[in-house]
Design a protein around this motif. Structure first.
Motif, PDB file in Angstrom:
ATOM      1  N   THR A  36       0.860  -1.165   0.000  1.00 31.64           N
ATOM      2  CA  THR A  36       0.000   0.000   0.000  1.00 31.64           C
ATOM      3  C   THR A  36       0.907   1.229   0.000  1.00 31.64           C
ATOM      4  O   THR A  36       2.141   1.116  -0.079  1.00 31.64           O
ATOM      5  N   GLU A  81      -2.734  -1.451   9.114  1.00 30.79           N
ATOM      6  CA  GLU A  81      -3.074  -0.057   8.836  1.00 30.79           C
ATOM      7  C   GLU A  81      -2.851   0.682  10.143  1.00 30.79           C
ATOM      8  O   GLU A  81      -3.379   0.296  11.187  1.00 30.79           O
ATOM      9  N   ASN A  86      -5.775   8.636   9.001  1.00 29.07           N
ATOM     10  CA  ASN A  86      -6.418   7.848   7.945  1.00 29.07           C
ATOM     11  C   ASN A  86      -7.587   7.034   8.493  1.00 29.07           C
ATOM     12  O   ASN A  86      -8.600   6.836   7.802  1.00 29.07           O
ATOM     13  N   SER A  87      -7.463   6.552   9.729  1.00 23.96           N
ATOM     14  CA  SER A  87      -8.553   5.759  10.301  1.00 23.96           C
ATOM     15  C   SER A  87      -9.782   6.616  10.573  1.00 23.96           C
ATOM     16  O   SER A  87     -10.920   6.122  10.531  1.00 23.96           O
ATOM     17  N   PRO A  93     -10.537   0.023   5.895  1.00 27.61           N
ATOM     18  CA  PRO A  93      -9.293  -0.741   5.685  1.00 27.61           C
ATOM     19  C   PRO A  93      -8.659  -1.223   6.982  1.00 27.61           C
ATOM     20  O   PRO A  93      -7.950  -2.232   6.988  1.00 27.61           O
ATOM     21  N   PHE A  94      -8.915  -0.539   8.071  1.00 26.66           N
ATOM     22  CA  PHE A  94      -8.349  -0.930   9.361  1.00 26.66           C
ATOM     23  C   PHE A  94      -9.003  -2.207   9.875  1.00 26.66           C
ATOM     24  O   PHE A  94      -8.338  -3.056  10.485  1.00 26.66           O
ATOM     25  N   THR A  97      -7.591  -5.179   7.423  1.00 21.51           N
ATOM     26  CA  THR A  97      -6.200  -5.588   7.653  1.00 21.51           C
ATOM     27  C   THR A  97      -5.956  -6.009   9.098  1.00 21.51           C
ATOM     28  O   THR A  97      -5.434  -7.091   9.371  1.00 21.51           O
ATOM     29  N   TYR A 148      -8.167   3.128  14.459  1.00 24.24           N
ATOM     30  CA  TYR A 148      -6.867   2.451  14.409  1.00 24.24           C
ATOM     31  C   TYR A 148      -6.613   1.675  15.697  1.00 24.24           C
ATOM     32  O   TYR A 148      -6.386   0.460  15.684  1.00 24.24           O
TER      33      TYR A 148
END
Length: 332
Positions: A36, A81, A86-87, A93-94, A97, A148
């Motif tokens: 990524t 992640e 970003n979270s 995505p967190f 992954t 996160y």
């Protein structure tokens, strides 16, 4: 000779671990990384082809994970992640992954009876008041505050459950904030260093009073090796180097080491839900496994990190402009 499968081994902390393993052991390493934005194949440049194999893939790909795990003696699980900002922008995505990916790896380790070590964060414990004399320990209750940290807490609990329910031979480590080579320029320390190199004023969230407990990535790597070699199955170990600094102190120290005025930075909009303070008590790791950090002096580690970014602009420059444009759009 031990065969290690290192997930996320092209990321910041994972790639530092791979370099450490190659420098200090005779182990063979297979790196599994999705590549990524936070993974960089160039972070593994120069490592010997006869000892390091790179596989691009997703830790949630059960067939691929099973194949690679079947050929390993141990799995060291760094892939995650991991960026709070970003979270907050996109939590999904967190979950994919950090939760599903960890589950997939644990099931493979269970099938093949492979030693498993799970890399986690001190952020699962929430935060401390700035004047609290306490530090996080292995018995501190979990109190995550972001998508996160909550997904990392969930992945820790999965590991504990697979140890107890299925006998997976696993350990966990929760580490404080890392710094050092190969860290993406979105992160706090490399962002400020590369800003100064580019002639841009560093950026400080809010008043800069938030405290982090900094550890050099080399010291994190040596601690993980100690846990792999001597750790007790089912146990959690906290990794820290007594490096508590608030963000303002870090920015001012970067400026001083780079021969700039200590006040040559800008205050920007604070992060939503910004945790106040993290602090690690690594007594268990030090007393039971005999580990000690090599970079006990934060200034020395920070100076070495600045030297690395000055010498490796070819590594970080391709992602710098996009990172700054993203933060500019958020007023940060």
């Amino acid at each position: 000779m031990t065969r290690l499968l290192v997930t996320g081994g092209a990321g910041f902390i994972g790639s530092n671990f791979v370099h450490h393993v190659i420098a200090h052991t005779e182990h063979q390493v297979t790196v599994l990384d999705k590549l990524t934005y936070a993974g960089n194949r160039a972070s593994l440049a120069g490592l010997p082809d006869d000892r390091v194999t790179f596989v691009q893939g997703d830790i949630a790909d059960a067939a691929l994970v099973d194949e690679l795990t079947s050929r390993a003696d141990a799995v060291v699980h760094y892939a995650a992640e991991s960026h709070n900002d970003n979270s907050l922008h996109d939590p999904r995505p967190f979950l994919d992954t950090n939760i599903v990916g960890t589950y997939t790896l644990l099931e493979a380790a269970r099938r093949h009876d492979v030693r498993f070590h799970h890399i986690s964060t001190d952020e699962v414990y929430g935060d401390l008041e700035l004047d609290d004399p306490q530090r996080f320990t292995e018995t501190t209750p979990y109190s995550p505050s972001s998508p996160y940290s909550s997904t990392k807490a969930g992945s820790d609990l999965l590991v504990r459950a697979w140890v107890r329910s299925f006998g997976v031979r696993a350990t966990i480590s929760n580490c404080s904030n890392n710094y050092g080579p190969y860290q993406h320029v979105e992160k706090f320390i490399p962002r400020q260093i590369t800003n100064v190199i580019r002639g841009i004023r560093p950026k400080l969230y809010g008043a800069g009073e938030n405290v982090r407990d900094w550890i050099h990535a080399d010291d994190h790597s040596s601690a993980v090796m100690a846990i792999l070699d001597r750790g007790t199955i089912g146990e959690t170990y906290l990794i820290g180097a007594d490096g508590e600094k608030n963000n303002r102190q870090v920015v001012e120290q970067i400026l001083e080491l780079m021969d700039q005025p200590q006040d040559a930075y800008e205050h920007v909009t604070d992060r939503a839900g910004h945790d106040l303070r993290y602090a690690i008590d690594s007594t268990k790791l030090r007393t039971e496994l005999g580990w000690m950090p090599q970079y006990g002096d934060f200034t020395r580690g920070l100076a070495a990190t600045i030297d690395w970014y000055r010498a490796h602009e070819d590594w970080w420059a391709p992602s710098k402009d996009a990172t700054e444009a993203f933060y500019a759009g958020k007023g940060q």
